[in-house]
Design an enzyme around this catalytic site. Sequence first.
Site, PDB file in Angstrom:
ATOM      1  N   CYS A  15      42.859 -48.956 -76.153  1.00  0.00           N
ATOM      2  CA  CYS A  15      41.940 -49.257 -75.059  1.00  0.00           C
ATOM      3  C   CYS A  15      41.061 -48.046 -74.767  1.00  0.00           C
ATOM      4  O   CYS A  15      41.530 -46.908 -74.812  1.00  0.00           O
ATOM      5  CB  CYS A  15      42.717 -49.655 -73.810  1.00  0.00           C
ATOM      6  SG  CYS A  15      43.671 -51.184 -73.983  1.00  0.00           S
ATOM      7  N   HIS A  49      48.695 -46.975 -76.834  1.00  0.00           N
ATOM      8  CA  HIS A  49      48.093 -47.286 -75.530  1.00  0.00           C
ATOM      9  C   HIS A  49      47.291 -46.092 -75.043  1.00  0.00           C
ATOM     10  O   HIS A  49      47.785 -44.963 -75.045  1.00  0.00           O
ATOM     11  CB  HIS A  49      49.179 -47.635 -74.505  1.00  0.00           C
ATOM     12  CG  HIS A  49      49.844 -48.954 -74.759  1.00  0.00           C
ATOM     13  ND1 HIS A  49      49.199 -50.158 -74.579  1.00  0.00           N
ATOM     14  CD2 HIS A  49      51.094 -49.256 -75.194  1.00  0.00           C
ATOM     15  CE1 HIS A  49      50.021 -51.149 -74.892  1.00  0.00           C
ATOM     16  NE2 HIS A  49      51.181 -50.628 -75.271  1.00  0.00           N
TER      17      HIS A  49
END
Length: 382
Positions: free
Chosen positions: A209, A167
């Site tokens: 991301c 992440h």
Amino acid sequence: MFSKFSIIVAIIIQTIVCCCLAEQPAQDTRVLPEGFVDATQRSTHTNNWAVLVDASRFWFNYRHVANVLSIYRSVKRLGIPDSQIILMIADDMACNARNPRPGQVYNNANQHINVYGDDVEVDYRGYEVTVENFVRLLTGRTQNGTARSKKLLSDAGSNVLIYLTGHGGDGFLKFQDSEEITSQELADGIQQMWEKKRYNELFFMVDTCQAASLYEKFTSPNVLAVASSLVGEDSLSHHVDPSIGVYMIDRYTYYALEFLEKVQPFSKRTIGEFVSGFIRVFEFFVIFFCSAFRLQLQVCPKRVCISTVGVRKDLYRRDPHKVPITDFFGAIRPTRVSTDRINVTLANEDDFIGSPAETEEKVVGKSFKIVIEPQFPSEFFK
């Protein structure tokens, strides 16, 4: 109105002609010799290393473990030995109490192949996966007593693949959900690698991301980088397995693996095909009108990836379309050619080597074939 339209058309045509002419070979006596140009595009590395990192914990991040294990299996298949792969996994999904299939990890809902397998060598596991250990690994500043298998023993002739998944956000990647490595820290670590002659060329690949933000601060030479998403974009998962209730793999890694599964150790596929950029609308018209341009292969176009794949190649000296993909995902096999006669004697040969006649009888009539099973059949998801 008509005159304005004519001016616009004239400008477009002029631009296209200029672009086409720019692609033609220069008629200049100062052009470098073809042999010299070819030499600069030739590979100069002597060995390969891979650093594969899953930085996230917890069961719902199952897909990140599947991501890194899938890349691990690919580089092993293409020839990089375990002794030159550093595998960092922040959580043990194979032995998680929620896993209905203990000791197994899959990257697709059809459970085609267990990517955890029975020969995975995890070098950093669980709470050993920290920002400090990762930076120490890259820069060669591991603590005293660190096992040899946990060290990146690369040199000036090494091509190094760094793959990160987890992440992230704008300028950072989370480790263990408790700390972060920033884009500046990554850039500093790679700069130290260059100054210490710890790589020849480096391929940086990240699936998270806003992944492109992680290579923005790179300044070191001979670095080629690809990211699953641009700044401001999320990198999405591919599909879920209802039987375990979690996503199996991320979209970018899924389609990257689909490409890698078609690559063999002596394949002519190039890294340029793997990291091809995306075509803007204006470039489409240039390609349409000018045959000097060619449409390049897209590993994960936006229609399937949802996010936009980012590429940075301004620091890389070679033309990616002339670089075999095995320069990073495969391995060099050092070979010494000798014309001398070499005597190889084994202790007590008669104990385990039969007579030539017996050996010939066993071999005759037998054919050997090596079959490497694909990681997942892509037709399931077409």
